[in-house]
Design an enzyme around this catalytic site. Structure first.
Site, PDB file in Angstrom:
ATOM      1  N   ASP A  35       0.713  -1.221   0.068  1.00 23.78           N
ATOM      2  CA  ASP A  35      -0.019  -0.142  -0.147  1.00 23.78           C
ATOM      3  C   ASP A  35       0.588   1.254  -0.049  1.00 23.78           C
ATOM      4  OD1 ASP A  35      -1.960  -1.898   0.426  1.00 23.78           O
ATOM      5  OD2 ASP A  35      -2.865  -1.226   2.128  1.00 23.78           O
ATOM      6  N   ASP A  73      -4.380  -0.698  -1.691  1.00 19.89           N
ATOM      7  CA  ASP A  73      -5.851  -0.868  -0.884  1.00 19.89           C
ATOM      8  C   ASP A  73      -6.705  -0.038  -1.900  1.00 19.89           C
ATOM      9  OD1 ASP A  73      -6.906  -1.395   1.714  1.00 19.89           O
ATOM     10  OD2 ASP A  73      -7.173   0.793   1.764  1.00 19.89           O
ATOM     11  N   HIS A  75     -10.610   0.440  -2.590  1.00 23.32           N
ATOM     12  CA  HIS A  75     -12.063   0.331  -2.028  1.00 23.32           C
ATOM     13  C   HIS A  75     -12.955   1.131  -3.345  1.00 23.32           C
ATOM     14  CE1 HIS A  75     -10.486  -0.712   1.792  1.00 23.32           C
ATOM     15  NE2 HIS A  75      -9.892   0.353   2.117  1.00 23.32           N
ATOM     16  N   HIS A  79     -17.374   2.419   0.339  1.00 24.68           N
ATOM     17  CA  HIS A  79     -16.834   1.183   1.072  1.00 24.68           C
ATOM     18  C   HIS A  79     -17.345   1.198   2.626  1.00 24.68           C
ATOM     19  CE1 HIS A  79     -13.935  -1.816   2.590  1.00 24.68           C
ATOM     20  NE2 HIS A  79     -14.137  -2.340   1.343  1.00 24.68           N
ATOM     21  N   HIS A 108     -11.090   6.764   1.590  1.00 21.38           N
ATOM     22  CA  HIS A 108      -9.541   6.687   1.248  1.00 21.38           C
ATOM     23  C   HIS A 108      -9.514   5.665   0.065  1.00 21.38           C
ATOM     24  CE1 HIS A 108      -9.731   3.300   3.960  1.00 21.38           C
ATOM     25  NE2 HIS A 108      -8.910   2.730   3.276  1.00 21.38           N
ATOM     26  N   LYS A 133      -6.837  -5.224  -3.104  1.00 22.34           N
ATOM     27  CA  LYS A 133      -7.426  -5.785  -1.816  1.00 22.34           C
ATOM     28  C   LYS A 133      -8.625  -4.524  -1.614  1.00 22.34           C
ATOM     29  CE  LYS A 133      -3.860  -4.523   1.265  1.00 22.34           C
ATOM     30  NZ  LYS A 133      -4.628  -3.399   1.841  1.00 22.34           N
ATOM     31  N   CYS A 178      -2.165  -2.710   7.696  1.00 22.06           N
ATOM     32  CA  CYS A 178      -1.885  -3.569   6.422  1.00 22.06           C
ATOM     33  C   CYS A 178      -0.648  -4.410   6.512  1.00 22.06           C
ATOM     34  CB  CYS A 178      -1.723  -2.888   5.240  1.00 22.06           C
ATOM     35  SG  CYS A 178      -3.762  -2.372   4.943  1.00 22.06           S
TER      36      CYS A 178
HETATM   37  C1  VGL Z   1      -4.768   0.497   5.694  1.00 22.15           C
HETATM   38  C2  VGL Z   1      -6.278   1.568   7.032  1.00 22.15           C
HETATM   39  C3  VGL Z   1      -7.033   1.527   6.068  1.00 22.15           C
HETATM   40  C4  VGL Z   1      -3.311   0.345   5.417  1.00 22.15           C
HETATM   41  C5  VGL Z   1      -5.731   0.427   4.832  1.00 22.15           C
HETATM   42  O1  VGL Z   1      -2.793   0.234   4.351  1.00 22.15           O
HETATM   43  O2  VGL Z   1      -2.685   0.047   6.528  1.00 22.15           O
HETATM   44  N1  VGL Z   1      -5.074   1.314   6.867  1.00 22.15           N
HETATM   45  N2  VGL Z   1      -7.074   0.883   5.083  1.00 22.15           N
HETATM   46 ZN    ZN Z   2      -8.448   0.838   3.296  1.00 17.62          ZN
END
Ligand code: VGL
Ligand code: ZN
Length: 232
Positions: A35, A73, A75, A79, A108, A133, A178
């Protein structure tokens, strides 16, 4: 006598050098870059403090890896992990989901937006696979291996095993979400697992970093510094 001394010194310095960088990634290892997207760095929708600092560290590590997997990430709009999808909820509060407690985030990393794109300065010549994901509207997915329902696989473990990978090195954002969930699931799937601490940054929400570090250590994840990895 002189020659023996010089030889001894040479041996000693070689040994010290090897001890400096004892970890050689090799062909059975993969770097998982989690990410590193515009959303999670300065100027993004869910910026991780000092997030951009991971980029030069990861770029320096990359040439040591024949195999690199990248995650995003990704979404849907609206979401279930977004606070805006839950009436009366604010970002960083929690809610009960069928699969457990869910932290609610600002909107996000929405699919296809510039915010969800990988950070442009990331340079990963041997990256072979991008795992996206969090694209099921009602289920979050911190881990690159398995969605938060703990049922739906992303296929990553099978992919890595089919490629002969035995060891993974996890880096990126965020250490306590993550990165940690990916590392824990890597252990669960039987991989030797390293997290490279200075190639990751944390959100640290209500002690989440200390908790994640504790869980990772308990699961046998080895936390190291990038200086321990031999680079070309
Ligand atoms: C993440 C919060 C929400 C991450 C992803 O990549 O750690 N954290 N979505
Ligand atoms: Zn996320």
């Amino acid at each position: 006598m002189k020659i023996i001394l010089i030889a001894l010194l040479l041996c000693l310095s070689a040994a010290t050098h090897a001890a400096d960088k004892p970890i050689v990634a090799g062909s059975k290892a993969a770097l998982i870059v989690v990410d590193v997207q515009n959303c999670f760095v300065e100027g993004g929708t869910l910026p991780v403090k000092d997030g951009m600092a991971v980029v030069p560290v990861i770029n320096k590590l990359a040439p040591a890896f024949e195999n690199i997997v990248v995650t995003q990430d990704w979404h849907t709009p609206g979401h279930a992990s977004f606070a805006s999808s839950h009436a009366g909820k604010k970002p960083f509060e929690t809610t009960a989901m069928p699969y457990g407690t869910q932290v609610l985030w600002p909107d996000h990393c929405v699919q296809g937006t510039p915010d969800a794109a990988l950070v442009k300065a990331l340079t990963l010549p041997t990256a072979q696979l991008i795992i996206r994901k969090g694209f099921h509207k009602d289920v979050d997915s911190y881990s690159a291996f398995e969605e938060a329902d703990h049922k739906t696989s992303t296929g990553l473990a099978a992919y890595l095993k089919a490629r002969g990978i035995r060891t993974v090195f996890v880096v990126g954002l965020a250490t306590d979400f993550c990165v940690a969930w990916t590392a824990m699931d890597a252990r669960k799937a039987g991989f030797e697992t390293f997290v490279i601490e200075d190639a990751a940054r944390a959100i640290d929400l209500n002690g989440s970093l200390a908790a994640a570090m504790g869980s990772m250590k308990k699961a046998g994840v080895k936390v190291i510094e990038s200086s321990a990895v031999s680079t070309p």
